[in-house]
Design a protein around this motif. Sequence first.
Motif, PDB file in Angstrom:
ATOM      1  N   ALA A 110       0.857  -1.205  -0.011  1.00 36.75           N
ATOM      2  CA  ALA A 110      -0.029   0.143   0.047  1.00 36.75           C
ATOM      3  C   ALA A 110       0.971   1.230   0.086  1.00 36.75           C
ATOM      4  CB  ALA A 110      -0.771  -0.042   1.098  1.00 36.75           C
ATOM      5  N   ARG A 111       0.482   2.447  -0.575  1.00 37.22           N
ATOM      6  CA  ARG A 111       1.188   3.540  -0.342  1.00 37.22           C
ATOM      7  C   ARG A 111       0.407   4.539   0.600  1.00 37.22           C
ATOM      8  NH1 ARG A 111       1.747   7.690  -5.850  1.00 37.22           N
ATOM      9  NH2 ARG A 111       3.430   8.882  -4.962  1.00 37.22           N
ATOM     10  N   SER A 112       1.169   5.244   1.263  1.00 37.21           N
ATOM     11  CA  SER A 112       0.479   6.092   2.262  1.00 37.21           C
ATOM     12  C   SER A 112      -0.309   6.995   1.519  1.00 37.21           C
ATOM     13  CB  SER A 112       1.450   6.633   2.953  1.00 37.21           C
ATOM     14  OG  SER A 112       1.115   7.978   3.918  1.00 37.21           O
ATOM     15  N   ARG A 113      -1.463   7.641   2.399  1.00 35.44           N
ATOM     16  CA  ARG A 113      -2.517   8.585   1.930  1.00 35.44           C
ATOM     17  C   ARG A 113      -1.735   9.848   1.616  1.00 35.44           C
ATOM     18  NH1 ARG A 113      -7.852  11.268   4.637  1.00 35.44           N
ATOM     19  NH2 ARG A 113      -7.867  12.878   2.967  1.00 35.44           N
ATOM     20  N   ASP A 114      -0.662  10.095   2.494  1.00 36.88           N
ATOM     21  CA  ASP A 114      -0.114  11.326   2.481  1.00 36.88           C
ATOM     22  C   ASP A 114       0.664  11.516   1.034  1.00 36.88           C
ATOM     23  OD1 ASP A 114      -1.296  12.159   4.672  1.00 36.88           O
ATOM     24  OD2 ASP A 114       0.591  11.651   5.979  1.00 36.88           O
ATOM     25  N   ALA A 115       1.096  10.432   0.440  1.00 32.57           N
ATOM     26  CA  ALA A 115       1.852  10.343  -0.834  1.00 32.57           C
ATOM     27  C   ALA A 115       0.990  10.364  -2.009  1.00 32.57           C
ATOM     28  CB  ALA A 115       2.747   9.250  -0.977  1.00 32.57           C
ATOM     29  N   VAL A 116      -0.256  10.294  -1.960  1.00 37.92           N
ATOM     30  CA  VAL A 116      -1.259  10.319  -2.950  1.00 37.92           C
ATOM     31  C   VAL A 116      -2.031  11.648  -3.302  1.00 37.92           C
ATOM     32  CG1 VAL A 116      -3.249   9.100  -3.929  1.00 37.92           C
ATOM     33  CG2 VAL A 116      -1.860   7.800  -2.473  1.00 37.92           C
ATOM     34  N   PRO A 117      -1.950  12.048  -4.528  1.00 38.81           N
ATOM     35  CA  PRO A 117      -2.408  13.450  -4.642  1.00 38.81           C
ATOM     36  C   PRO A 117      -3.954  13.401  -4.433  1.00 38.81           C
ATOM     37  CG  PRO A 117      -0.887  12.545  -6.663  1.00 38.81           C
ATOM     38  CD  PRO A 117      -1.135  11.496  -5.665  1.00 38.81           C
ATOM     39  N   VAL A 118      -4.599  14.602  -4.221  1.00 45.68           N
ATOM     40  CA  VAL A 118      -5.838  14.577  -3.978  1.00 45.68           C
ATOM     41  C   VAL A 118      -6.798  15.361  -4.966  1.00 45.68           C
ATOM     42  CG1 VAL A 118      -7.421  15.482  -2.190  1.00 45.68           C
ATOM     43  CG2 VAL A 118      -5.562  14.502  -1.286  1.00 45.68           C
ATOM     44  N   LEU A 119      -7.575  14.912  -5.403  1.00 41.41           N
ATOM     45  CA  LEU A 119      -8.890  15.892  -6.185  1.00 41.41           C
ATOM     46  C   LEU A 119     -10.227  16.167  -5.639  1.00 41.41           C
ATOM     47  CD1 LEU A 119      -8.161  13.626  -9.542  1.00 41.41           C
ATOM     48  CD2 LEU A 119      -7.004  15.897  -8.816  1.00 41.41           C
ATOM     49  N   SER A 120     -10.386  17.210  -5.819  1.00 39.27           N
ATOM     50  CA  SER A 120     -11.813  17.688  -5.428  1.00 39.27           C
ATOM     51  C   SER A 120     -12.906  17.143  -6.372  1.00 39.27           C
ATOM     52  CB  SER A 120     -11.925  19.133  -5.036  1.00 39.27           C
ATOM     53  OG  SER A 120     -13.269  19.668  -4.821  1.00 39.27           O
ATOM     54  N   LEU A 121     -14.113  16.747  -5.654  1.00 38.32           N
ATOM     55  CA  LEU A 121     -15.209  16.050  -6.677  1.00 38.32           C
ATOM     56  C   LEU A 121     -15.610  17.198  -7.412  1.00 38.32           C
ATOM     57  CD1 LEU A 121     -16.435  13.418  -6.979  1.00 38.32           C
ATOM     58  CD2 LEU A 121     -18.273  14.108  -5.247  1.00 38.32           C
ATOM     59  N   GLY A 122     -15.484  18.512  -7.222  1.00 36.16           N
ATOM     60  CA  GLY A 122     -16.325  19.532  -7.953  1.00 36.16           C
ATOM     61  C   GLY A 122     -15.513  19.788  -9.105  1.00 36.16           C
ATOM     62  N   LEU A 123     -14.390  19.331  -9.561  1.00 37.21           N
ATOM     63  CA  LEU A 123     -13.458  19.654 -10.843  1.00 37.21           C
ATOM     64  C   LEU A 123     -14.162  19.219 -12.046  1.00 37.21           C
ATOM     65  CD1 LEU A 123      -9.912  18.492  -9.443  1.00 37.21           C
ATOM     66  CD2 LEU A 123     -10.743  20.796  -9.314  1.00 37.21           C
TER      67      LEU A 123
END
Length: 387
Positions: A324-337
């Motif tokens: 698994a890859r730490s959540r902190d290392a995974v980019p985040v996208l906002s649902l409203g894009l």
Amino acid sequence: MEQSTPQPRRAGRPGRPVGRVLGIPIFVNASMLLLALLVTVVYGNYVRTELTLPEPVAYLVGLGFVVCLLGSVLLHELGHALTARRFGIGVRGITLELLGGWTEMDRDAPTPRVDALVSLAGPAVSLVLGGLSTAAYLALPDRTMAGQIAFQLAASNILVALFNVLPGLPLDGGRALRAGLWALLRDRNAATEVAAWAGRVLAFVTAMVALWLYRLEHLTLFGLLFVLLVVFTLWQGAGQSIRLARMTRRFPLVDLRRLTRPMLTVPAGTPLGEAQRRRAEDPRPNVVLAVSDSAGNLTALVDPVAAERVPVDRRPWVAVDTVARSRDAVPVLSLGLTGEQVVRALQAHPAGQYVVTSGEDVVGVLRVGDVAEVLEPRRQRPVQRPR
């Protein structure tokens, strides 16, 4: 040439950084070094014959010519880059490669007028350099090293300027043609496709003319091979422009709500085999495995490729955390894009998967392969992605 790329950007760049000019990163492709060596030898042999110079001096002159030529290419690309900056378009860098160079910008020109001005700025710089070199050649004594270099720089810059304004992508003239068609059709993608097909016609005609001149013995075999290399580059660049235009047209189809995959969260320490069994029994399609801490908070996403590499007989004994890859290392996208904003975010932060959030809540995971399949539905994908 200038280039802006709407598809997700590669994590690496095919070129070595060599410094910055006016804050713009400069990269050199290995192919440019190969061409520099070739031009040094060919031009060195030419001036040795013309000026009866010793071999070491002749090759030193050849190297000086290469440095001047590289400077001309860099100034051509800076013409694009600084004009783009003038209109608020960010420049990621300039790459010098085998047949010239290209300027990478962070977005497309906002209007046809800006597109045309940015496109024609490079050839304009080359024409000015050609004029200055011509003046220097006429002022310098005949049959001197400085005069020879000035003559070659004049010829090469004027030739580059004239060739680049031919109306077909990926040449600068093709981008100016696209700008005109864009203003006429009010559709940038349609204008790009037309200009790209014009580039392919131009490449075909150039190849036919080169073969004809070779048959008439007005062109050497080396010259023919060089022209065919240019033709191949034009054909490939035009094809890429067609592909990118078709992808851009599909941006509105990138619906983040529809593409976001649901998550199945398992506690840290769960055996990989058990986690995969639970996922197989989950009735929701395309479920992504995730890892949570004792409080139920998301801590990591399972890497499907790493998980598939674990032998089946080892999966009951391997903790899901290890793949698994730490959540902190995974980019985040906002649902409203919007669709375009999603693609730009993927371009700016390349990764295999992204956490999708709505406010403070995590709603699921976006896989980059799912976006690629929307943008290029007919493109064959050799590897079946794990569920």
